[in-house]
Design a protein around this motif. Structure first.
Motif, short mmCIF file in Angstrom:
data_model
loop_
_atom_site.label_atom_id
_atom_site.label_comp_id
_atom_site.label_asym_id
_atom_site.label_seq_id
_atom_site.Cartn_x
_atom_site.Cartn_y
_atom_site.Cartn_z
N THR A 180 0.88 -1.52 -0.03
CA THR A 180 -0.01 -0.10 -0.03
C THR A 180 0.81 1.32 0.13
OG1 THR A 180 -0.09 -0.05 2.46
CG2 THR A 180 -1.83 -1.08 1.02
N PHE A 181 0.38 2.25 -0.61
CA PHE A 181 1.10 3.34 -0.75
C PHE A 181 0.62 4.88 -0.31
CE2 PHE A 181 2.71 0.63 -4.20
CZ PHE A 181 4.11 0.60 -3.92
N GLY A 182 -0.84 4.47 0.09
CA GLY A 182 -1.58 5.62 0.35
C GLY A 182 -1.56 5.70 1.97
N VAL A 183 -2.25 7.21 2.06
CA VAL A 183 -2.42 7.53 3.60
C VAL A 183 -3.20 6.58 4.01
CG1 VAL A 183 -3.43 9.27 5.10
CG2 VAL A 183 -1.91 9.83 3.20
N GLY A 184 -2.94 6.21 5.50
CA GLY A 184 -3.82 5.43 6.36
C GLY A 184 -4.30 4.04 5.73
N LEU A 243 -0.48 5.63 13.92
CA LEU A 243 0.15 4.82 13.04
C LEU A 243 -0.63 3.61 12.56
CD1 LEU A 243 3.84 5.91 13.09
CD2 LEU A 243 1.84 6.89 11.72
N ARG A 244 -1.37 3.08 13.65
CA ARG A 244 -1.84 1.68 13.68
C ARG A 244 -2.52 1.32 12.27
NH1 ARG A 244 -3.37 -0.88 19.52
NH2 ARG A 244 -1.34 -0.24 20.36
N LEU A 264 5.38 1.48 11.31
CA LEU A 264 4.71 0.48 12.17
C LEU A 264 4.58 -0.96 11.34
CD1 LEU A 264 3.37 -0.38 14.85
CD2 LEU A 264 1.63 0.68 13.99
N ALA A 265 5.57 -1.75 11.55
CA ALA A 265 5.42 -3.07 10.97
C ALA A 265 4.05 -3.98 11.28
CB ALA A 265 6.80 -3.72 11.12
N ILE A 266 4.16 -4.21 12.56
CA ILE A 266 2.83 -5.15 12.88
C ILE A 266 2.12 -4.53 14.19
CG2 ILE A 266 2.35 -7.33 14.00
CD1 ILE A 266 4.69 -8.40 12.90
N SER A 267 0.87 -4.47 14.18
CA SER A 267 0.01 -3.86 15.06
C SER A 267 -1.13 -4.76 15.41
CB SER A 267 -0.64 -2.58 14.78
OG SER A 267 -1.43 -2.02 15.71
N ALA A 268 -1.38 -5.22 16.64
CA ALA A 268 -2.41 -6.15 16.90
C ALA A 268 -3.37 -5.60 18.36
CB ALA A 268 -1.84 -7.61 17.21
#
Length: 569
Positions: free
Chosen positions: A262-266, A304-305, A332-336
């Motif tokens: 993904t390249f877009g915001v959010g 950034l999640r 942020l690589a991984i968020s859970a």
């Protein structure tokens, strides 16, 4: 459904707003697709110039009651989509693939902005039905590309109790956990959701456009974008259960030789959720030839999640297995967020970015031999444990920073803790551990500037235990001693100028002795000592000492060599 015969896929392209390339549904209990054409200016040819590809957001509001009611029941059936060719969309909210199996009524509502009164339109609906399995197979030669805002690459749902997708997903102001305000709460279990990619590509370029969105929901719910005008709330994106009785099913995303970007915001690379009165496991598998990349931060919402490469909500005993690459533009690589249980990450590949495993207790990151973790600021395991048998870069590779670890660190014999240090300023990468540390293996020091000064590279609130075999790297002329003091670990450079010259000539040994004298006396010759640290072998050291032979200590300090570096021969 397939884009071809499984070996040579067709090409599918859409250019308008809400122009979903592949749309597959199985709805039990009534529902399907609702589209409000009045809000899409691309239906008027005269408006295409001012609204190319339908990228102007929906502006008209609509009132929507979503989910089954009044005793309706019905089961969603199996939905299967197989692709082997290019799929491209350009418009706003124009998903590449949308696949749904919904029991208890619902489906997809597009066009307009869903408006809710204060208190919402949810509540008990009295309907029921289970969602069926949703299976998406992205085969070789599949390339899914979306360009519009709110245009998901792959959106897969299995929902029990009614619901689905509604609203303008490109208009994001905030995120809401659960959909009780917008969807009727009913009974029903979500089915299994499986997405596999083999030698495939999924890319999204618009804002708020996850590349892969996989969701299994029990008790009604799904993915809803809505406004509450009376409360001044706009752009609420609600995800999850409406609160009825039902279990979220298992969610599996497996990549083989594939890339998800993904390249877009959010925009998250992979978003996966299982939610209900109980939830199933979420399994993410990335092989050594695959990569997942998250998008850019949202300036309106600095959380950034939502731009994580991998974003998990809910689930039980979740597992992420990575042998490839995980990285996010937003850091942020991984968020859970897994309040009911723990998440485990097993890494033999590369994870570049922070790791936040919230909710529950005892989450585990197992960085195995060959694995590399580069977390610039945060590894939050909610009191769990990081087992490092691979490489852990502190503070970000090549820069001096601080990484906060919430949990315990256990580094084994093959583990490497890599730190950048500046001994002139007394600054260094620092791993700040809210927990305990047991340290074996190696501390690998990358000095930016060398001086006779110790720096702290690790602290732990619950103490540091150093294994007998803990070692540090060394250079030809320097070693790095490790000093433990309570809950801290320091690195002290030790010069070995005289020892390294023991087999050289008398004049060279004398010069080495002068250098040793300068070091031991605390002379501030940072450039000189840093240059000497670049000498990689005895022959080059001998050459340098020979060029300094006969000089006084003061002359040695001023020798032109220190204005640059000591190149290898």
């Amino acid at each position: 459904m397939t884009t071809g015969d499984g070996t040579s896929g067709s090409s599918i392209t859409t250019t308008g707003k809400h122009g979903i390339a592949i749309f597959a549904q199985s709805i039990g209990g009534g529902g399907g697709l609702v589209r409000t054409m009045t809000t899409d200016q691309t239906f008027d040819p005269s408006k295409i110039i001012v609204n190319p590809q339908g990228r102007v957001g929906d502006v008209h509001g609509l009132t929507l009651t979503f989910g089954g009611q009044n005793g309706i029941s019905g089961q969603g059936g199996e939905v299967r989509v197989t692709t082997s060719g290019p799929v491209t969309t350009s418009g706003l909210d124009a998903h590449g693939i949308l696949a749904q199996s919904i029991g208890g009524g619902g489906g997809m509502a597009v066009g307009g902005r869903v408006t809710l009164p204060p208190g919402g339109t949810g509540g008990a609906g009295g309907a029921s039905g289970n969602g069926g399995p949703v299976i998406i197979q992205l085969q070789t030669n599949t390339t899914i590309t979306t360009n519009g805002n709110g245009a998901y690459g792959v959106l897969a749902q299995s929902i029990g109790g009614g619901g689905g997708v509604a609203g303008d997903l490109s208009a994001v102001g905030s995120y809401q956990s659960g959909t009780a305000n917008a969807v009727k709460a009913n009974g029903g279990d979500g089915g299994a959701v499986s997405i596999t990619a083999s030698n495939a590509f999924v890319r999204t370029f618009g804002s708020y456009a996850p590349a892969i969105f996989a969701q299994s929901i029990g008790g009604g719910g799904g993915l809803i974008g809505y406004d509450v005008p009376a409360a001044g709330a706009t752009g609420i994106i609600a995800r999850g259960t409406a609160g009825g009785s039902g279990t979220g099913g298992g969610v599996t995303v497996s990549l083989t030789g594939s890339r998800v970007q993904t390249f877009g915001v959010g925009s998250a690379g992979i978003f996966a959720q299982s939610a209900g009165t109980s939830s199933g496991p979420i399994r993410i598998s990335i092989d050594r030839l695959s990569e997942v990349d998250g998008g850019t931060p949202d300036p309106k919402n600095p959380n950034l999640r939502e731009t994580a490469a991998i974003r998990l909500l809910g689930g039980t005993a979740n597992q992420i297995t990575n042998a490839g690459g995980i990285e996010s533009i937003g850091g942020l690589a991984i968020s859970a967020d897994t309040p009911r249980s723990n998440t485990s990450v097993t890494n033999t590949g590369s994870i570049k970015g922070d790791i936040v495993l919230g909710g529950g207790t005892g989450s585990v990151v197992d960085n195995r031999p060959g694995g590399v973790i580069d977390a610039p600021t945060t590894i939050d395991l909610s009191g769990g444990v990081l087992r490092n048998a691979g490489t852990l870069h502190v503070g970000g590779a090549g820069v001096i920073g601080r990484t906060a670890l919430t949990g315990d660190l256990v580094q084994g014999t093959t583990g490497r803790l890599v730190v950048d240090t500046n001994h002139a300023t007394g600054t260094a990468d620092q791993l700040s551990v809210q927990g305990s540390v047991r340290l074996g293996g190696t501390v690998e020091v990358h000095p930016v500037v060398v001086a006779n000064r110790a720096v702290t590279v690790l602290t732990a609130t619950d103490g540091v235990m150093v294994d007998a075999g803990l070692s540090s790297n060394r250079m030809h002329l320097f070693r790095f001693d490790l000093r433990q003091a309570g809950g801290a670990l320091q690195v002290q450079p030790v010069a070995e100028f005289s020892a390294a010259a023991s087999a050289l000539g008398n004049n060279q040994r004398q010069v080495a002795g002068h250098l040793q004298e300068l070091w031991n006396g605390g002379a501030r010759l940072d450039a000189a000592f840093t240059a000497l640290a670049g000498i990689g072998n005895g022959a080059r050291y001998g050459q340098v000492l020979h060029s300094l032979s006969g000089q006084t200590v003061g002359a040695i300090a001023a020798f032109p060599l220190w204005q640059g570096s000591c190149p290898a021969p």
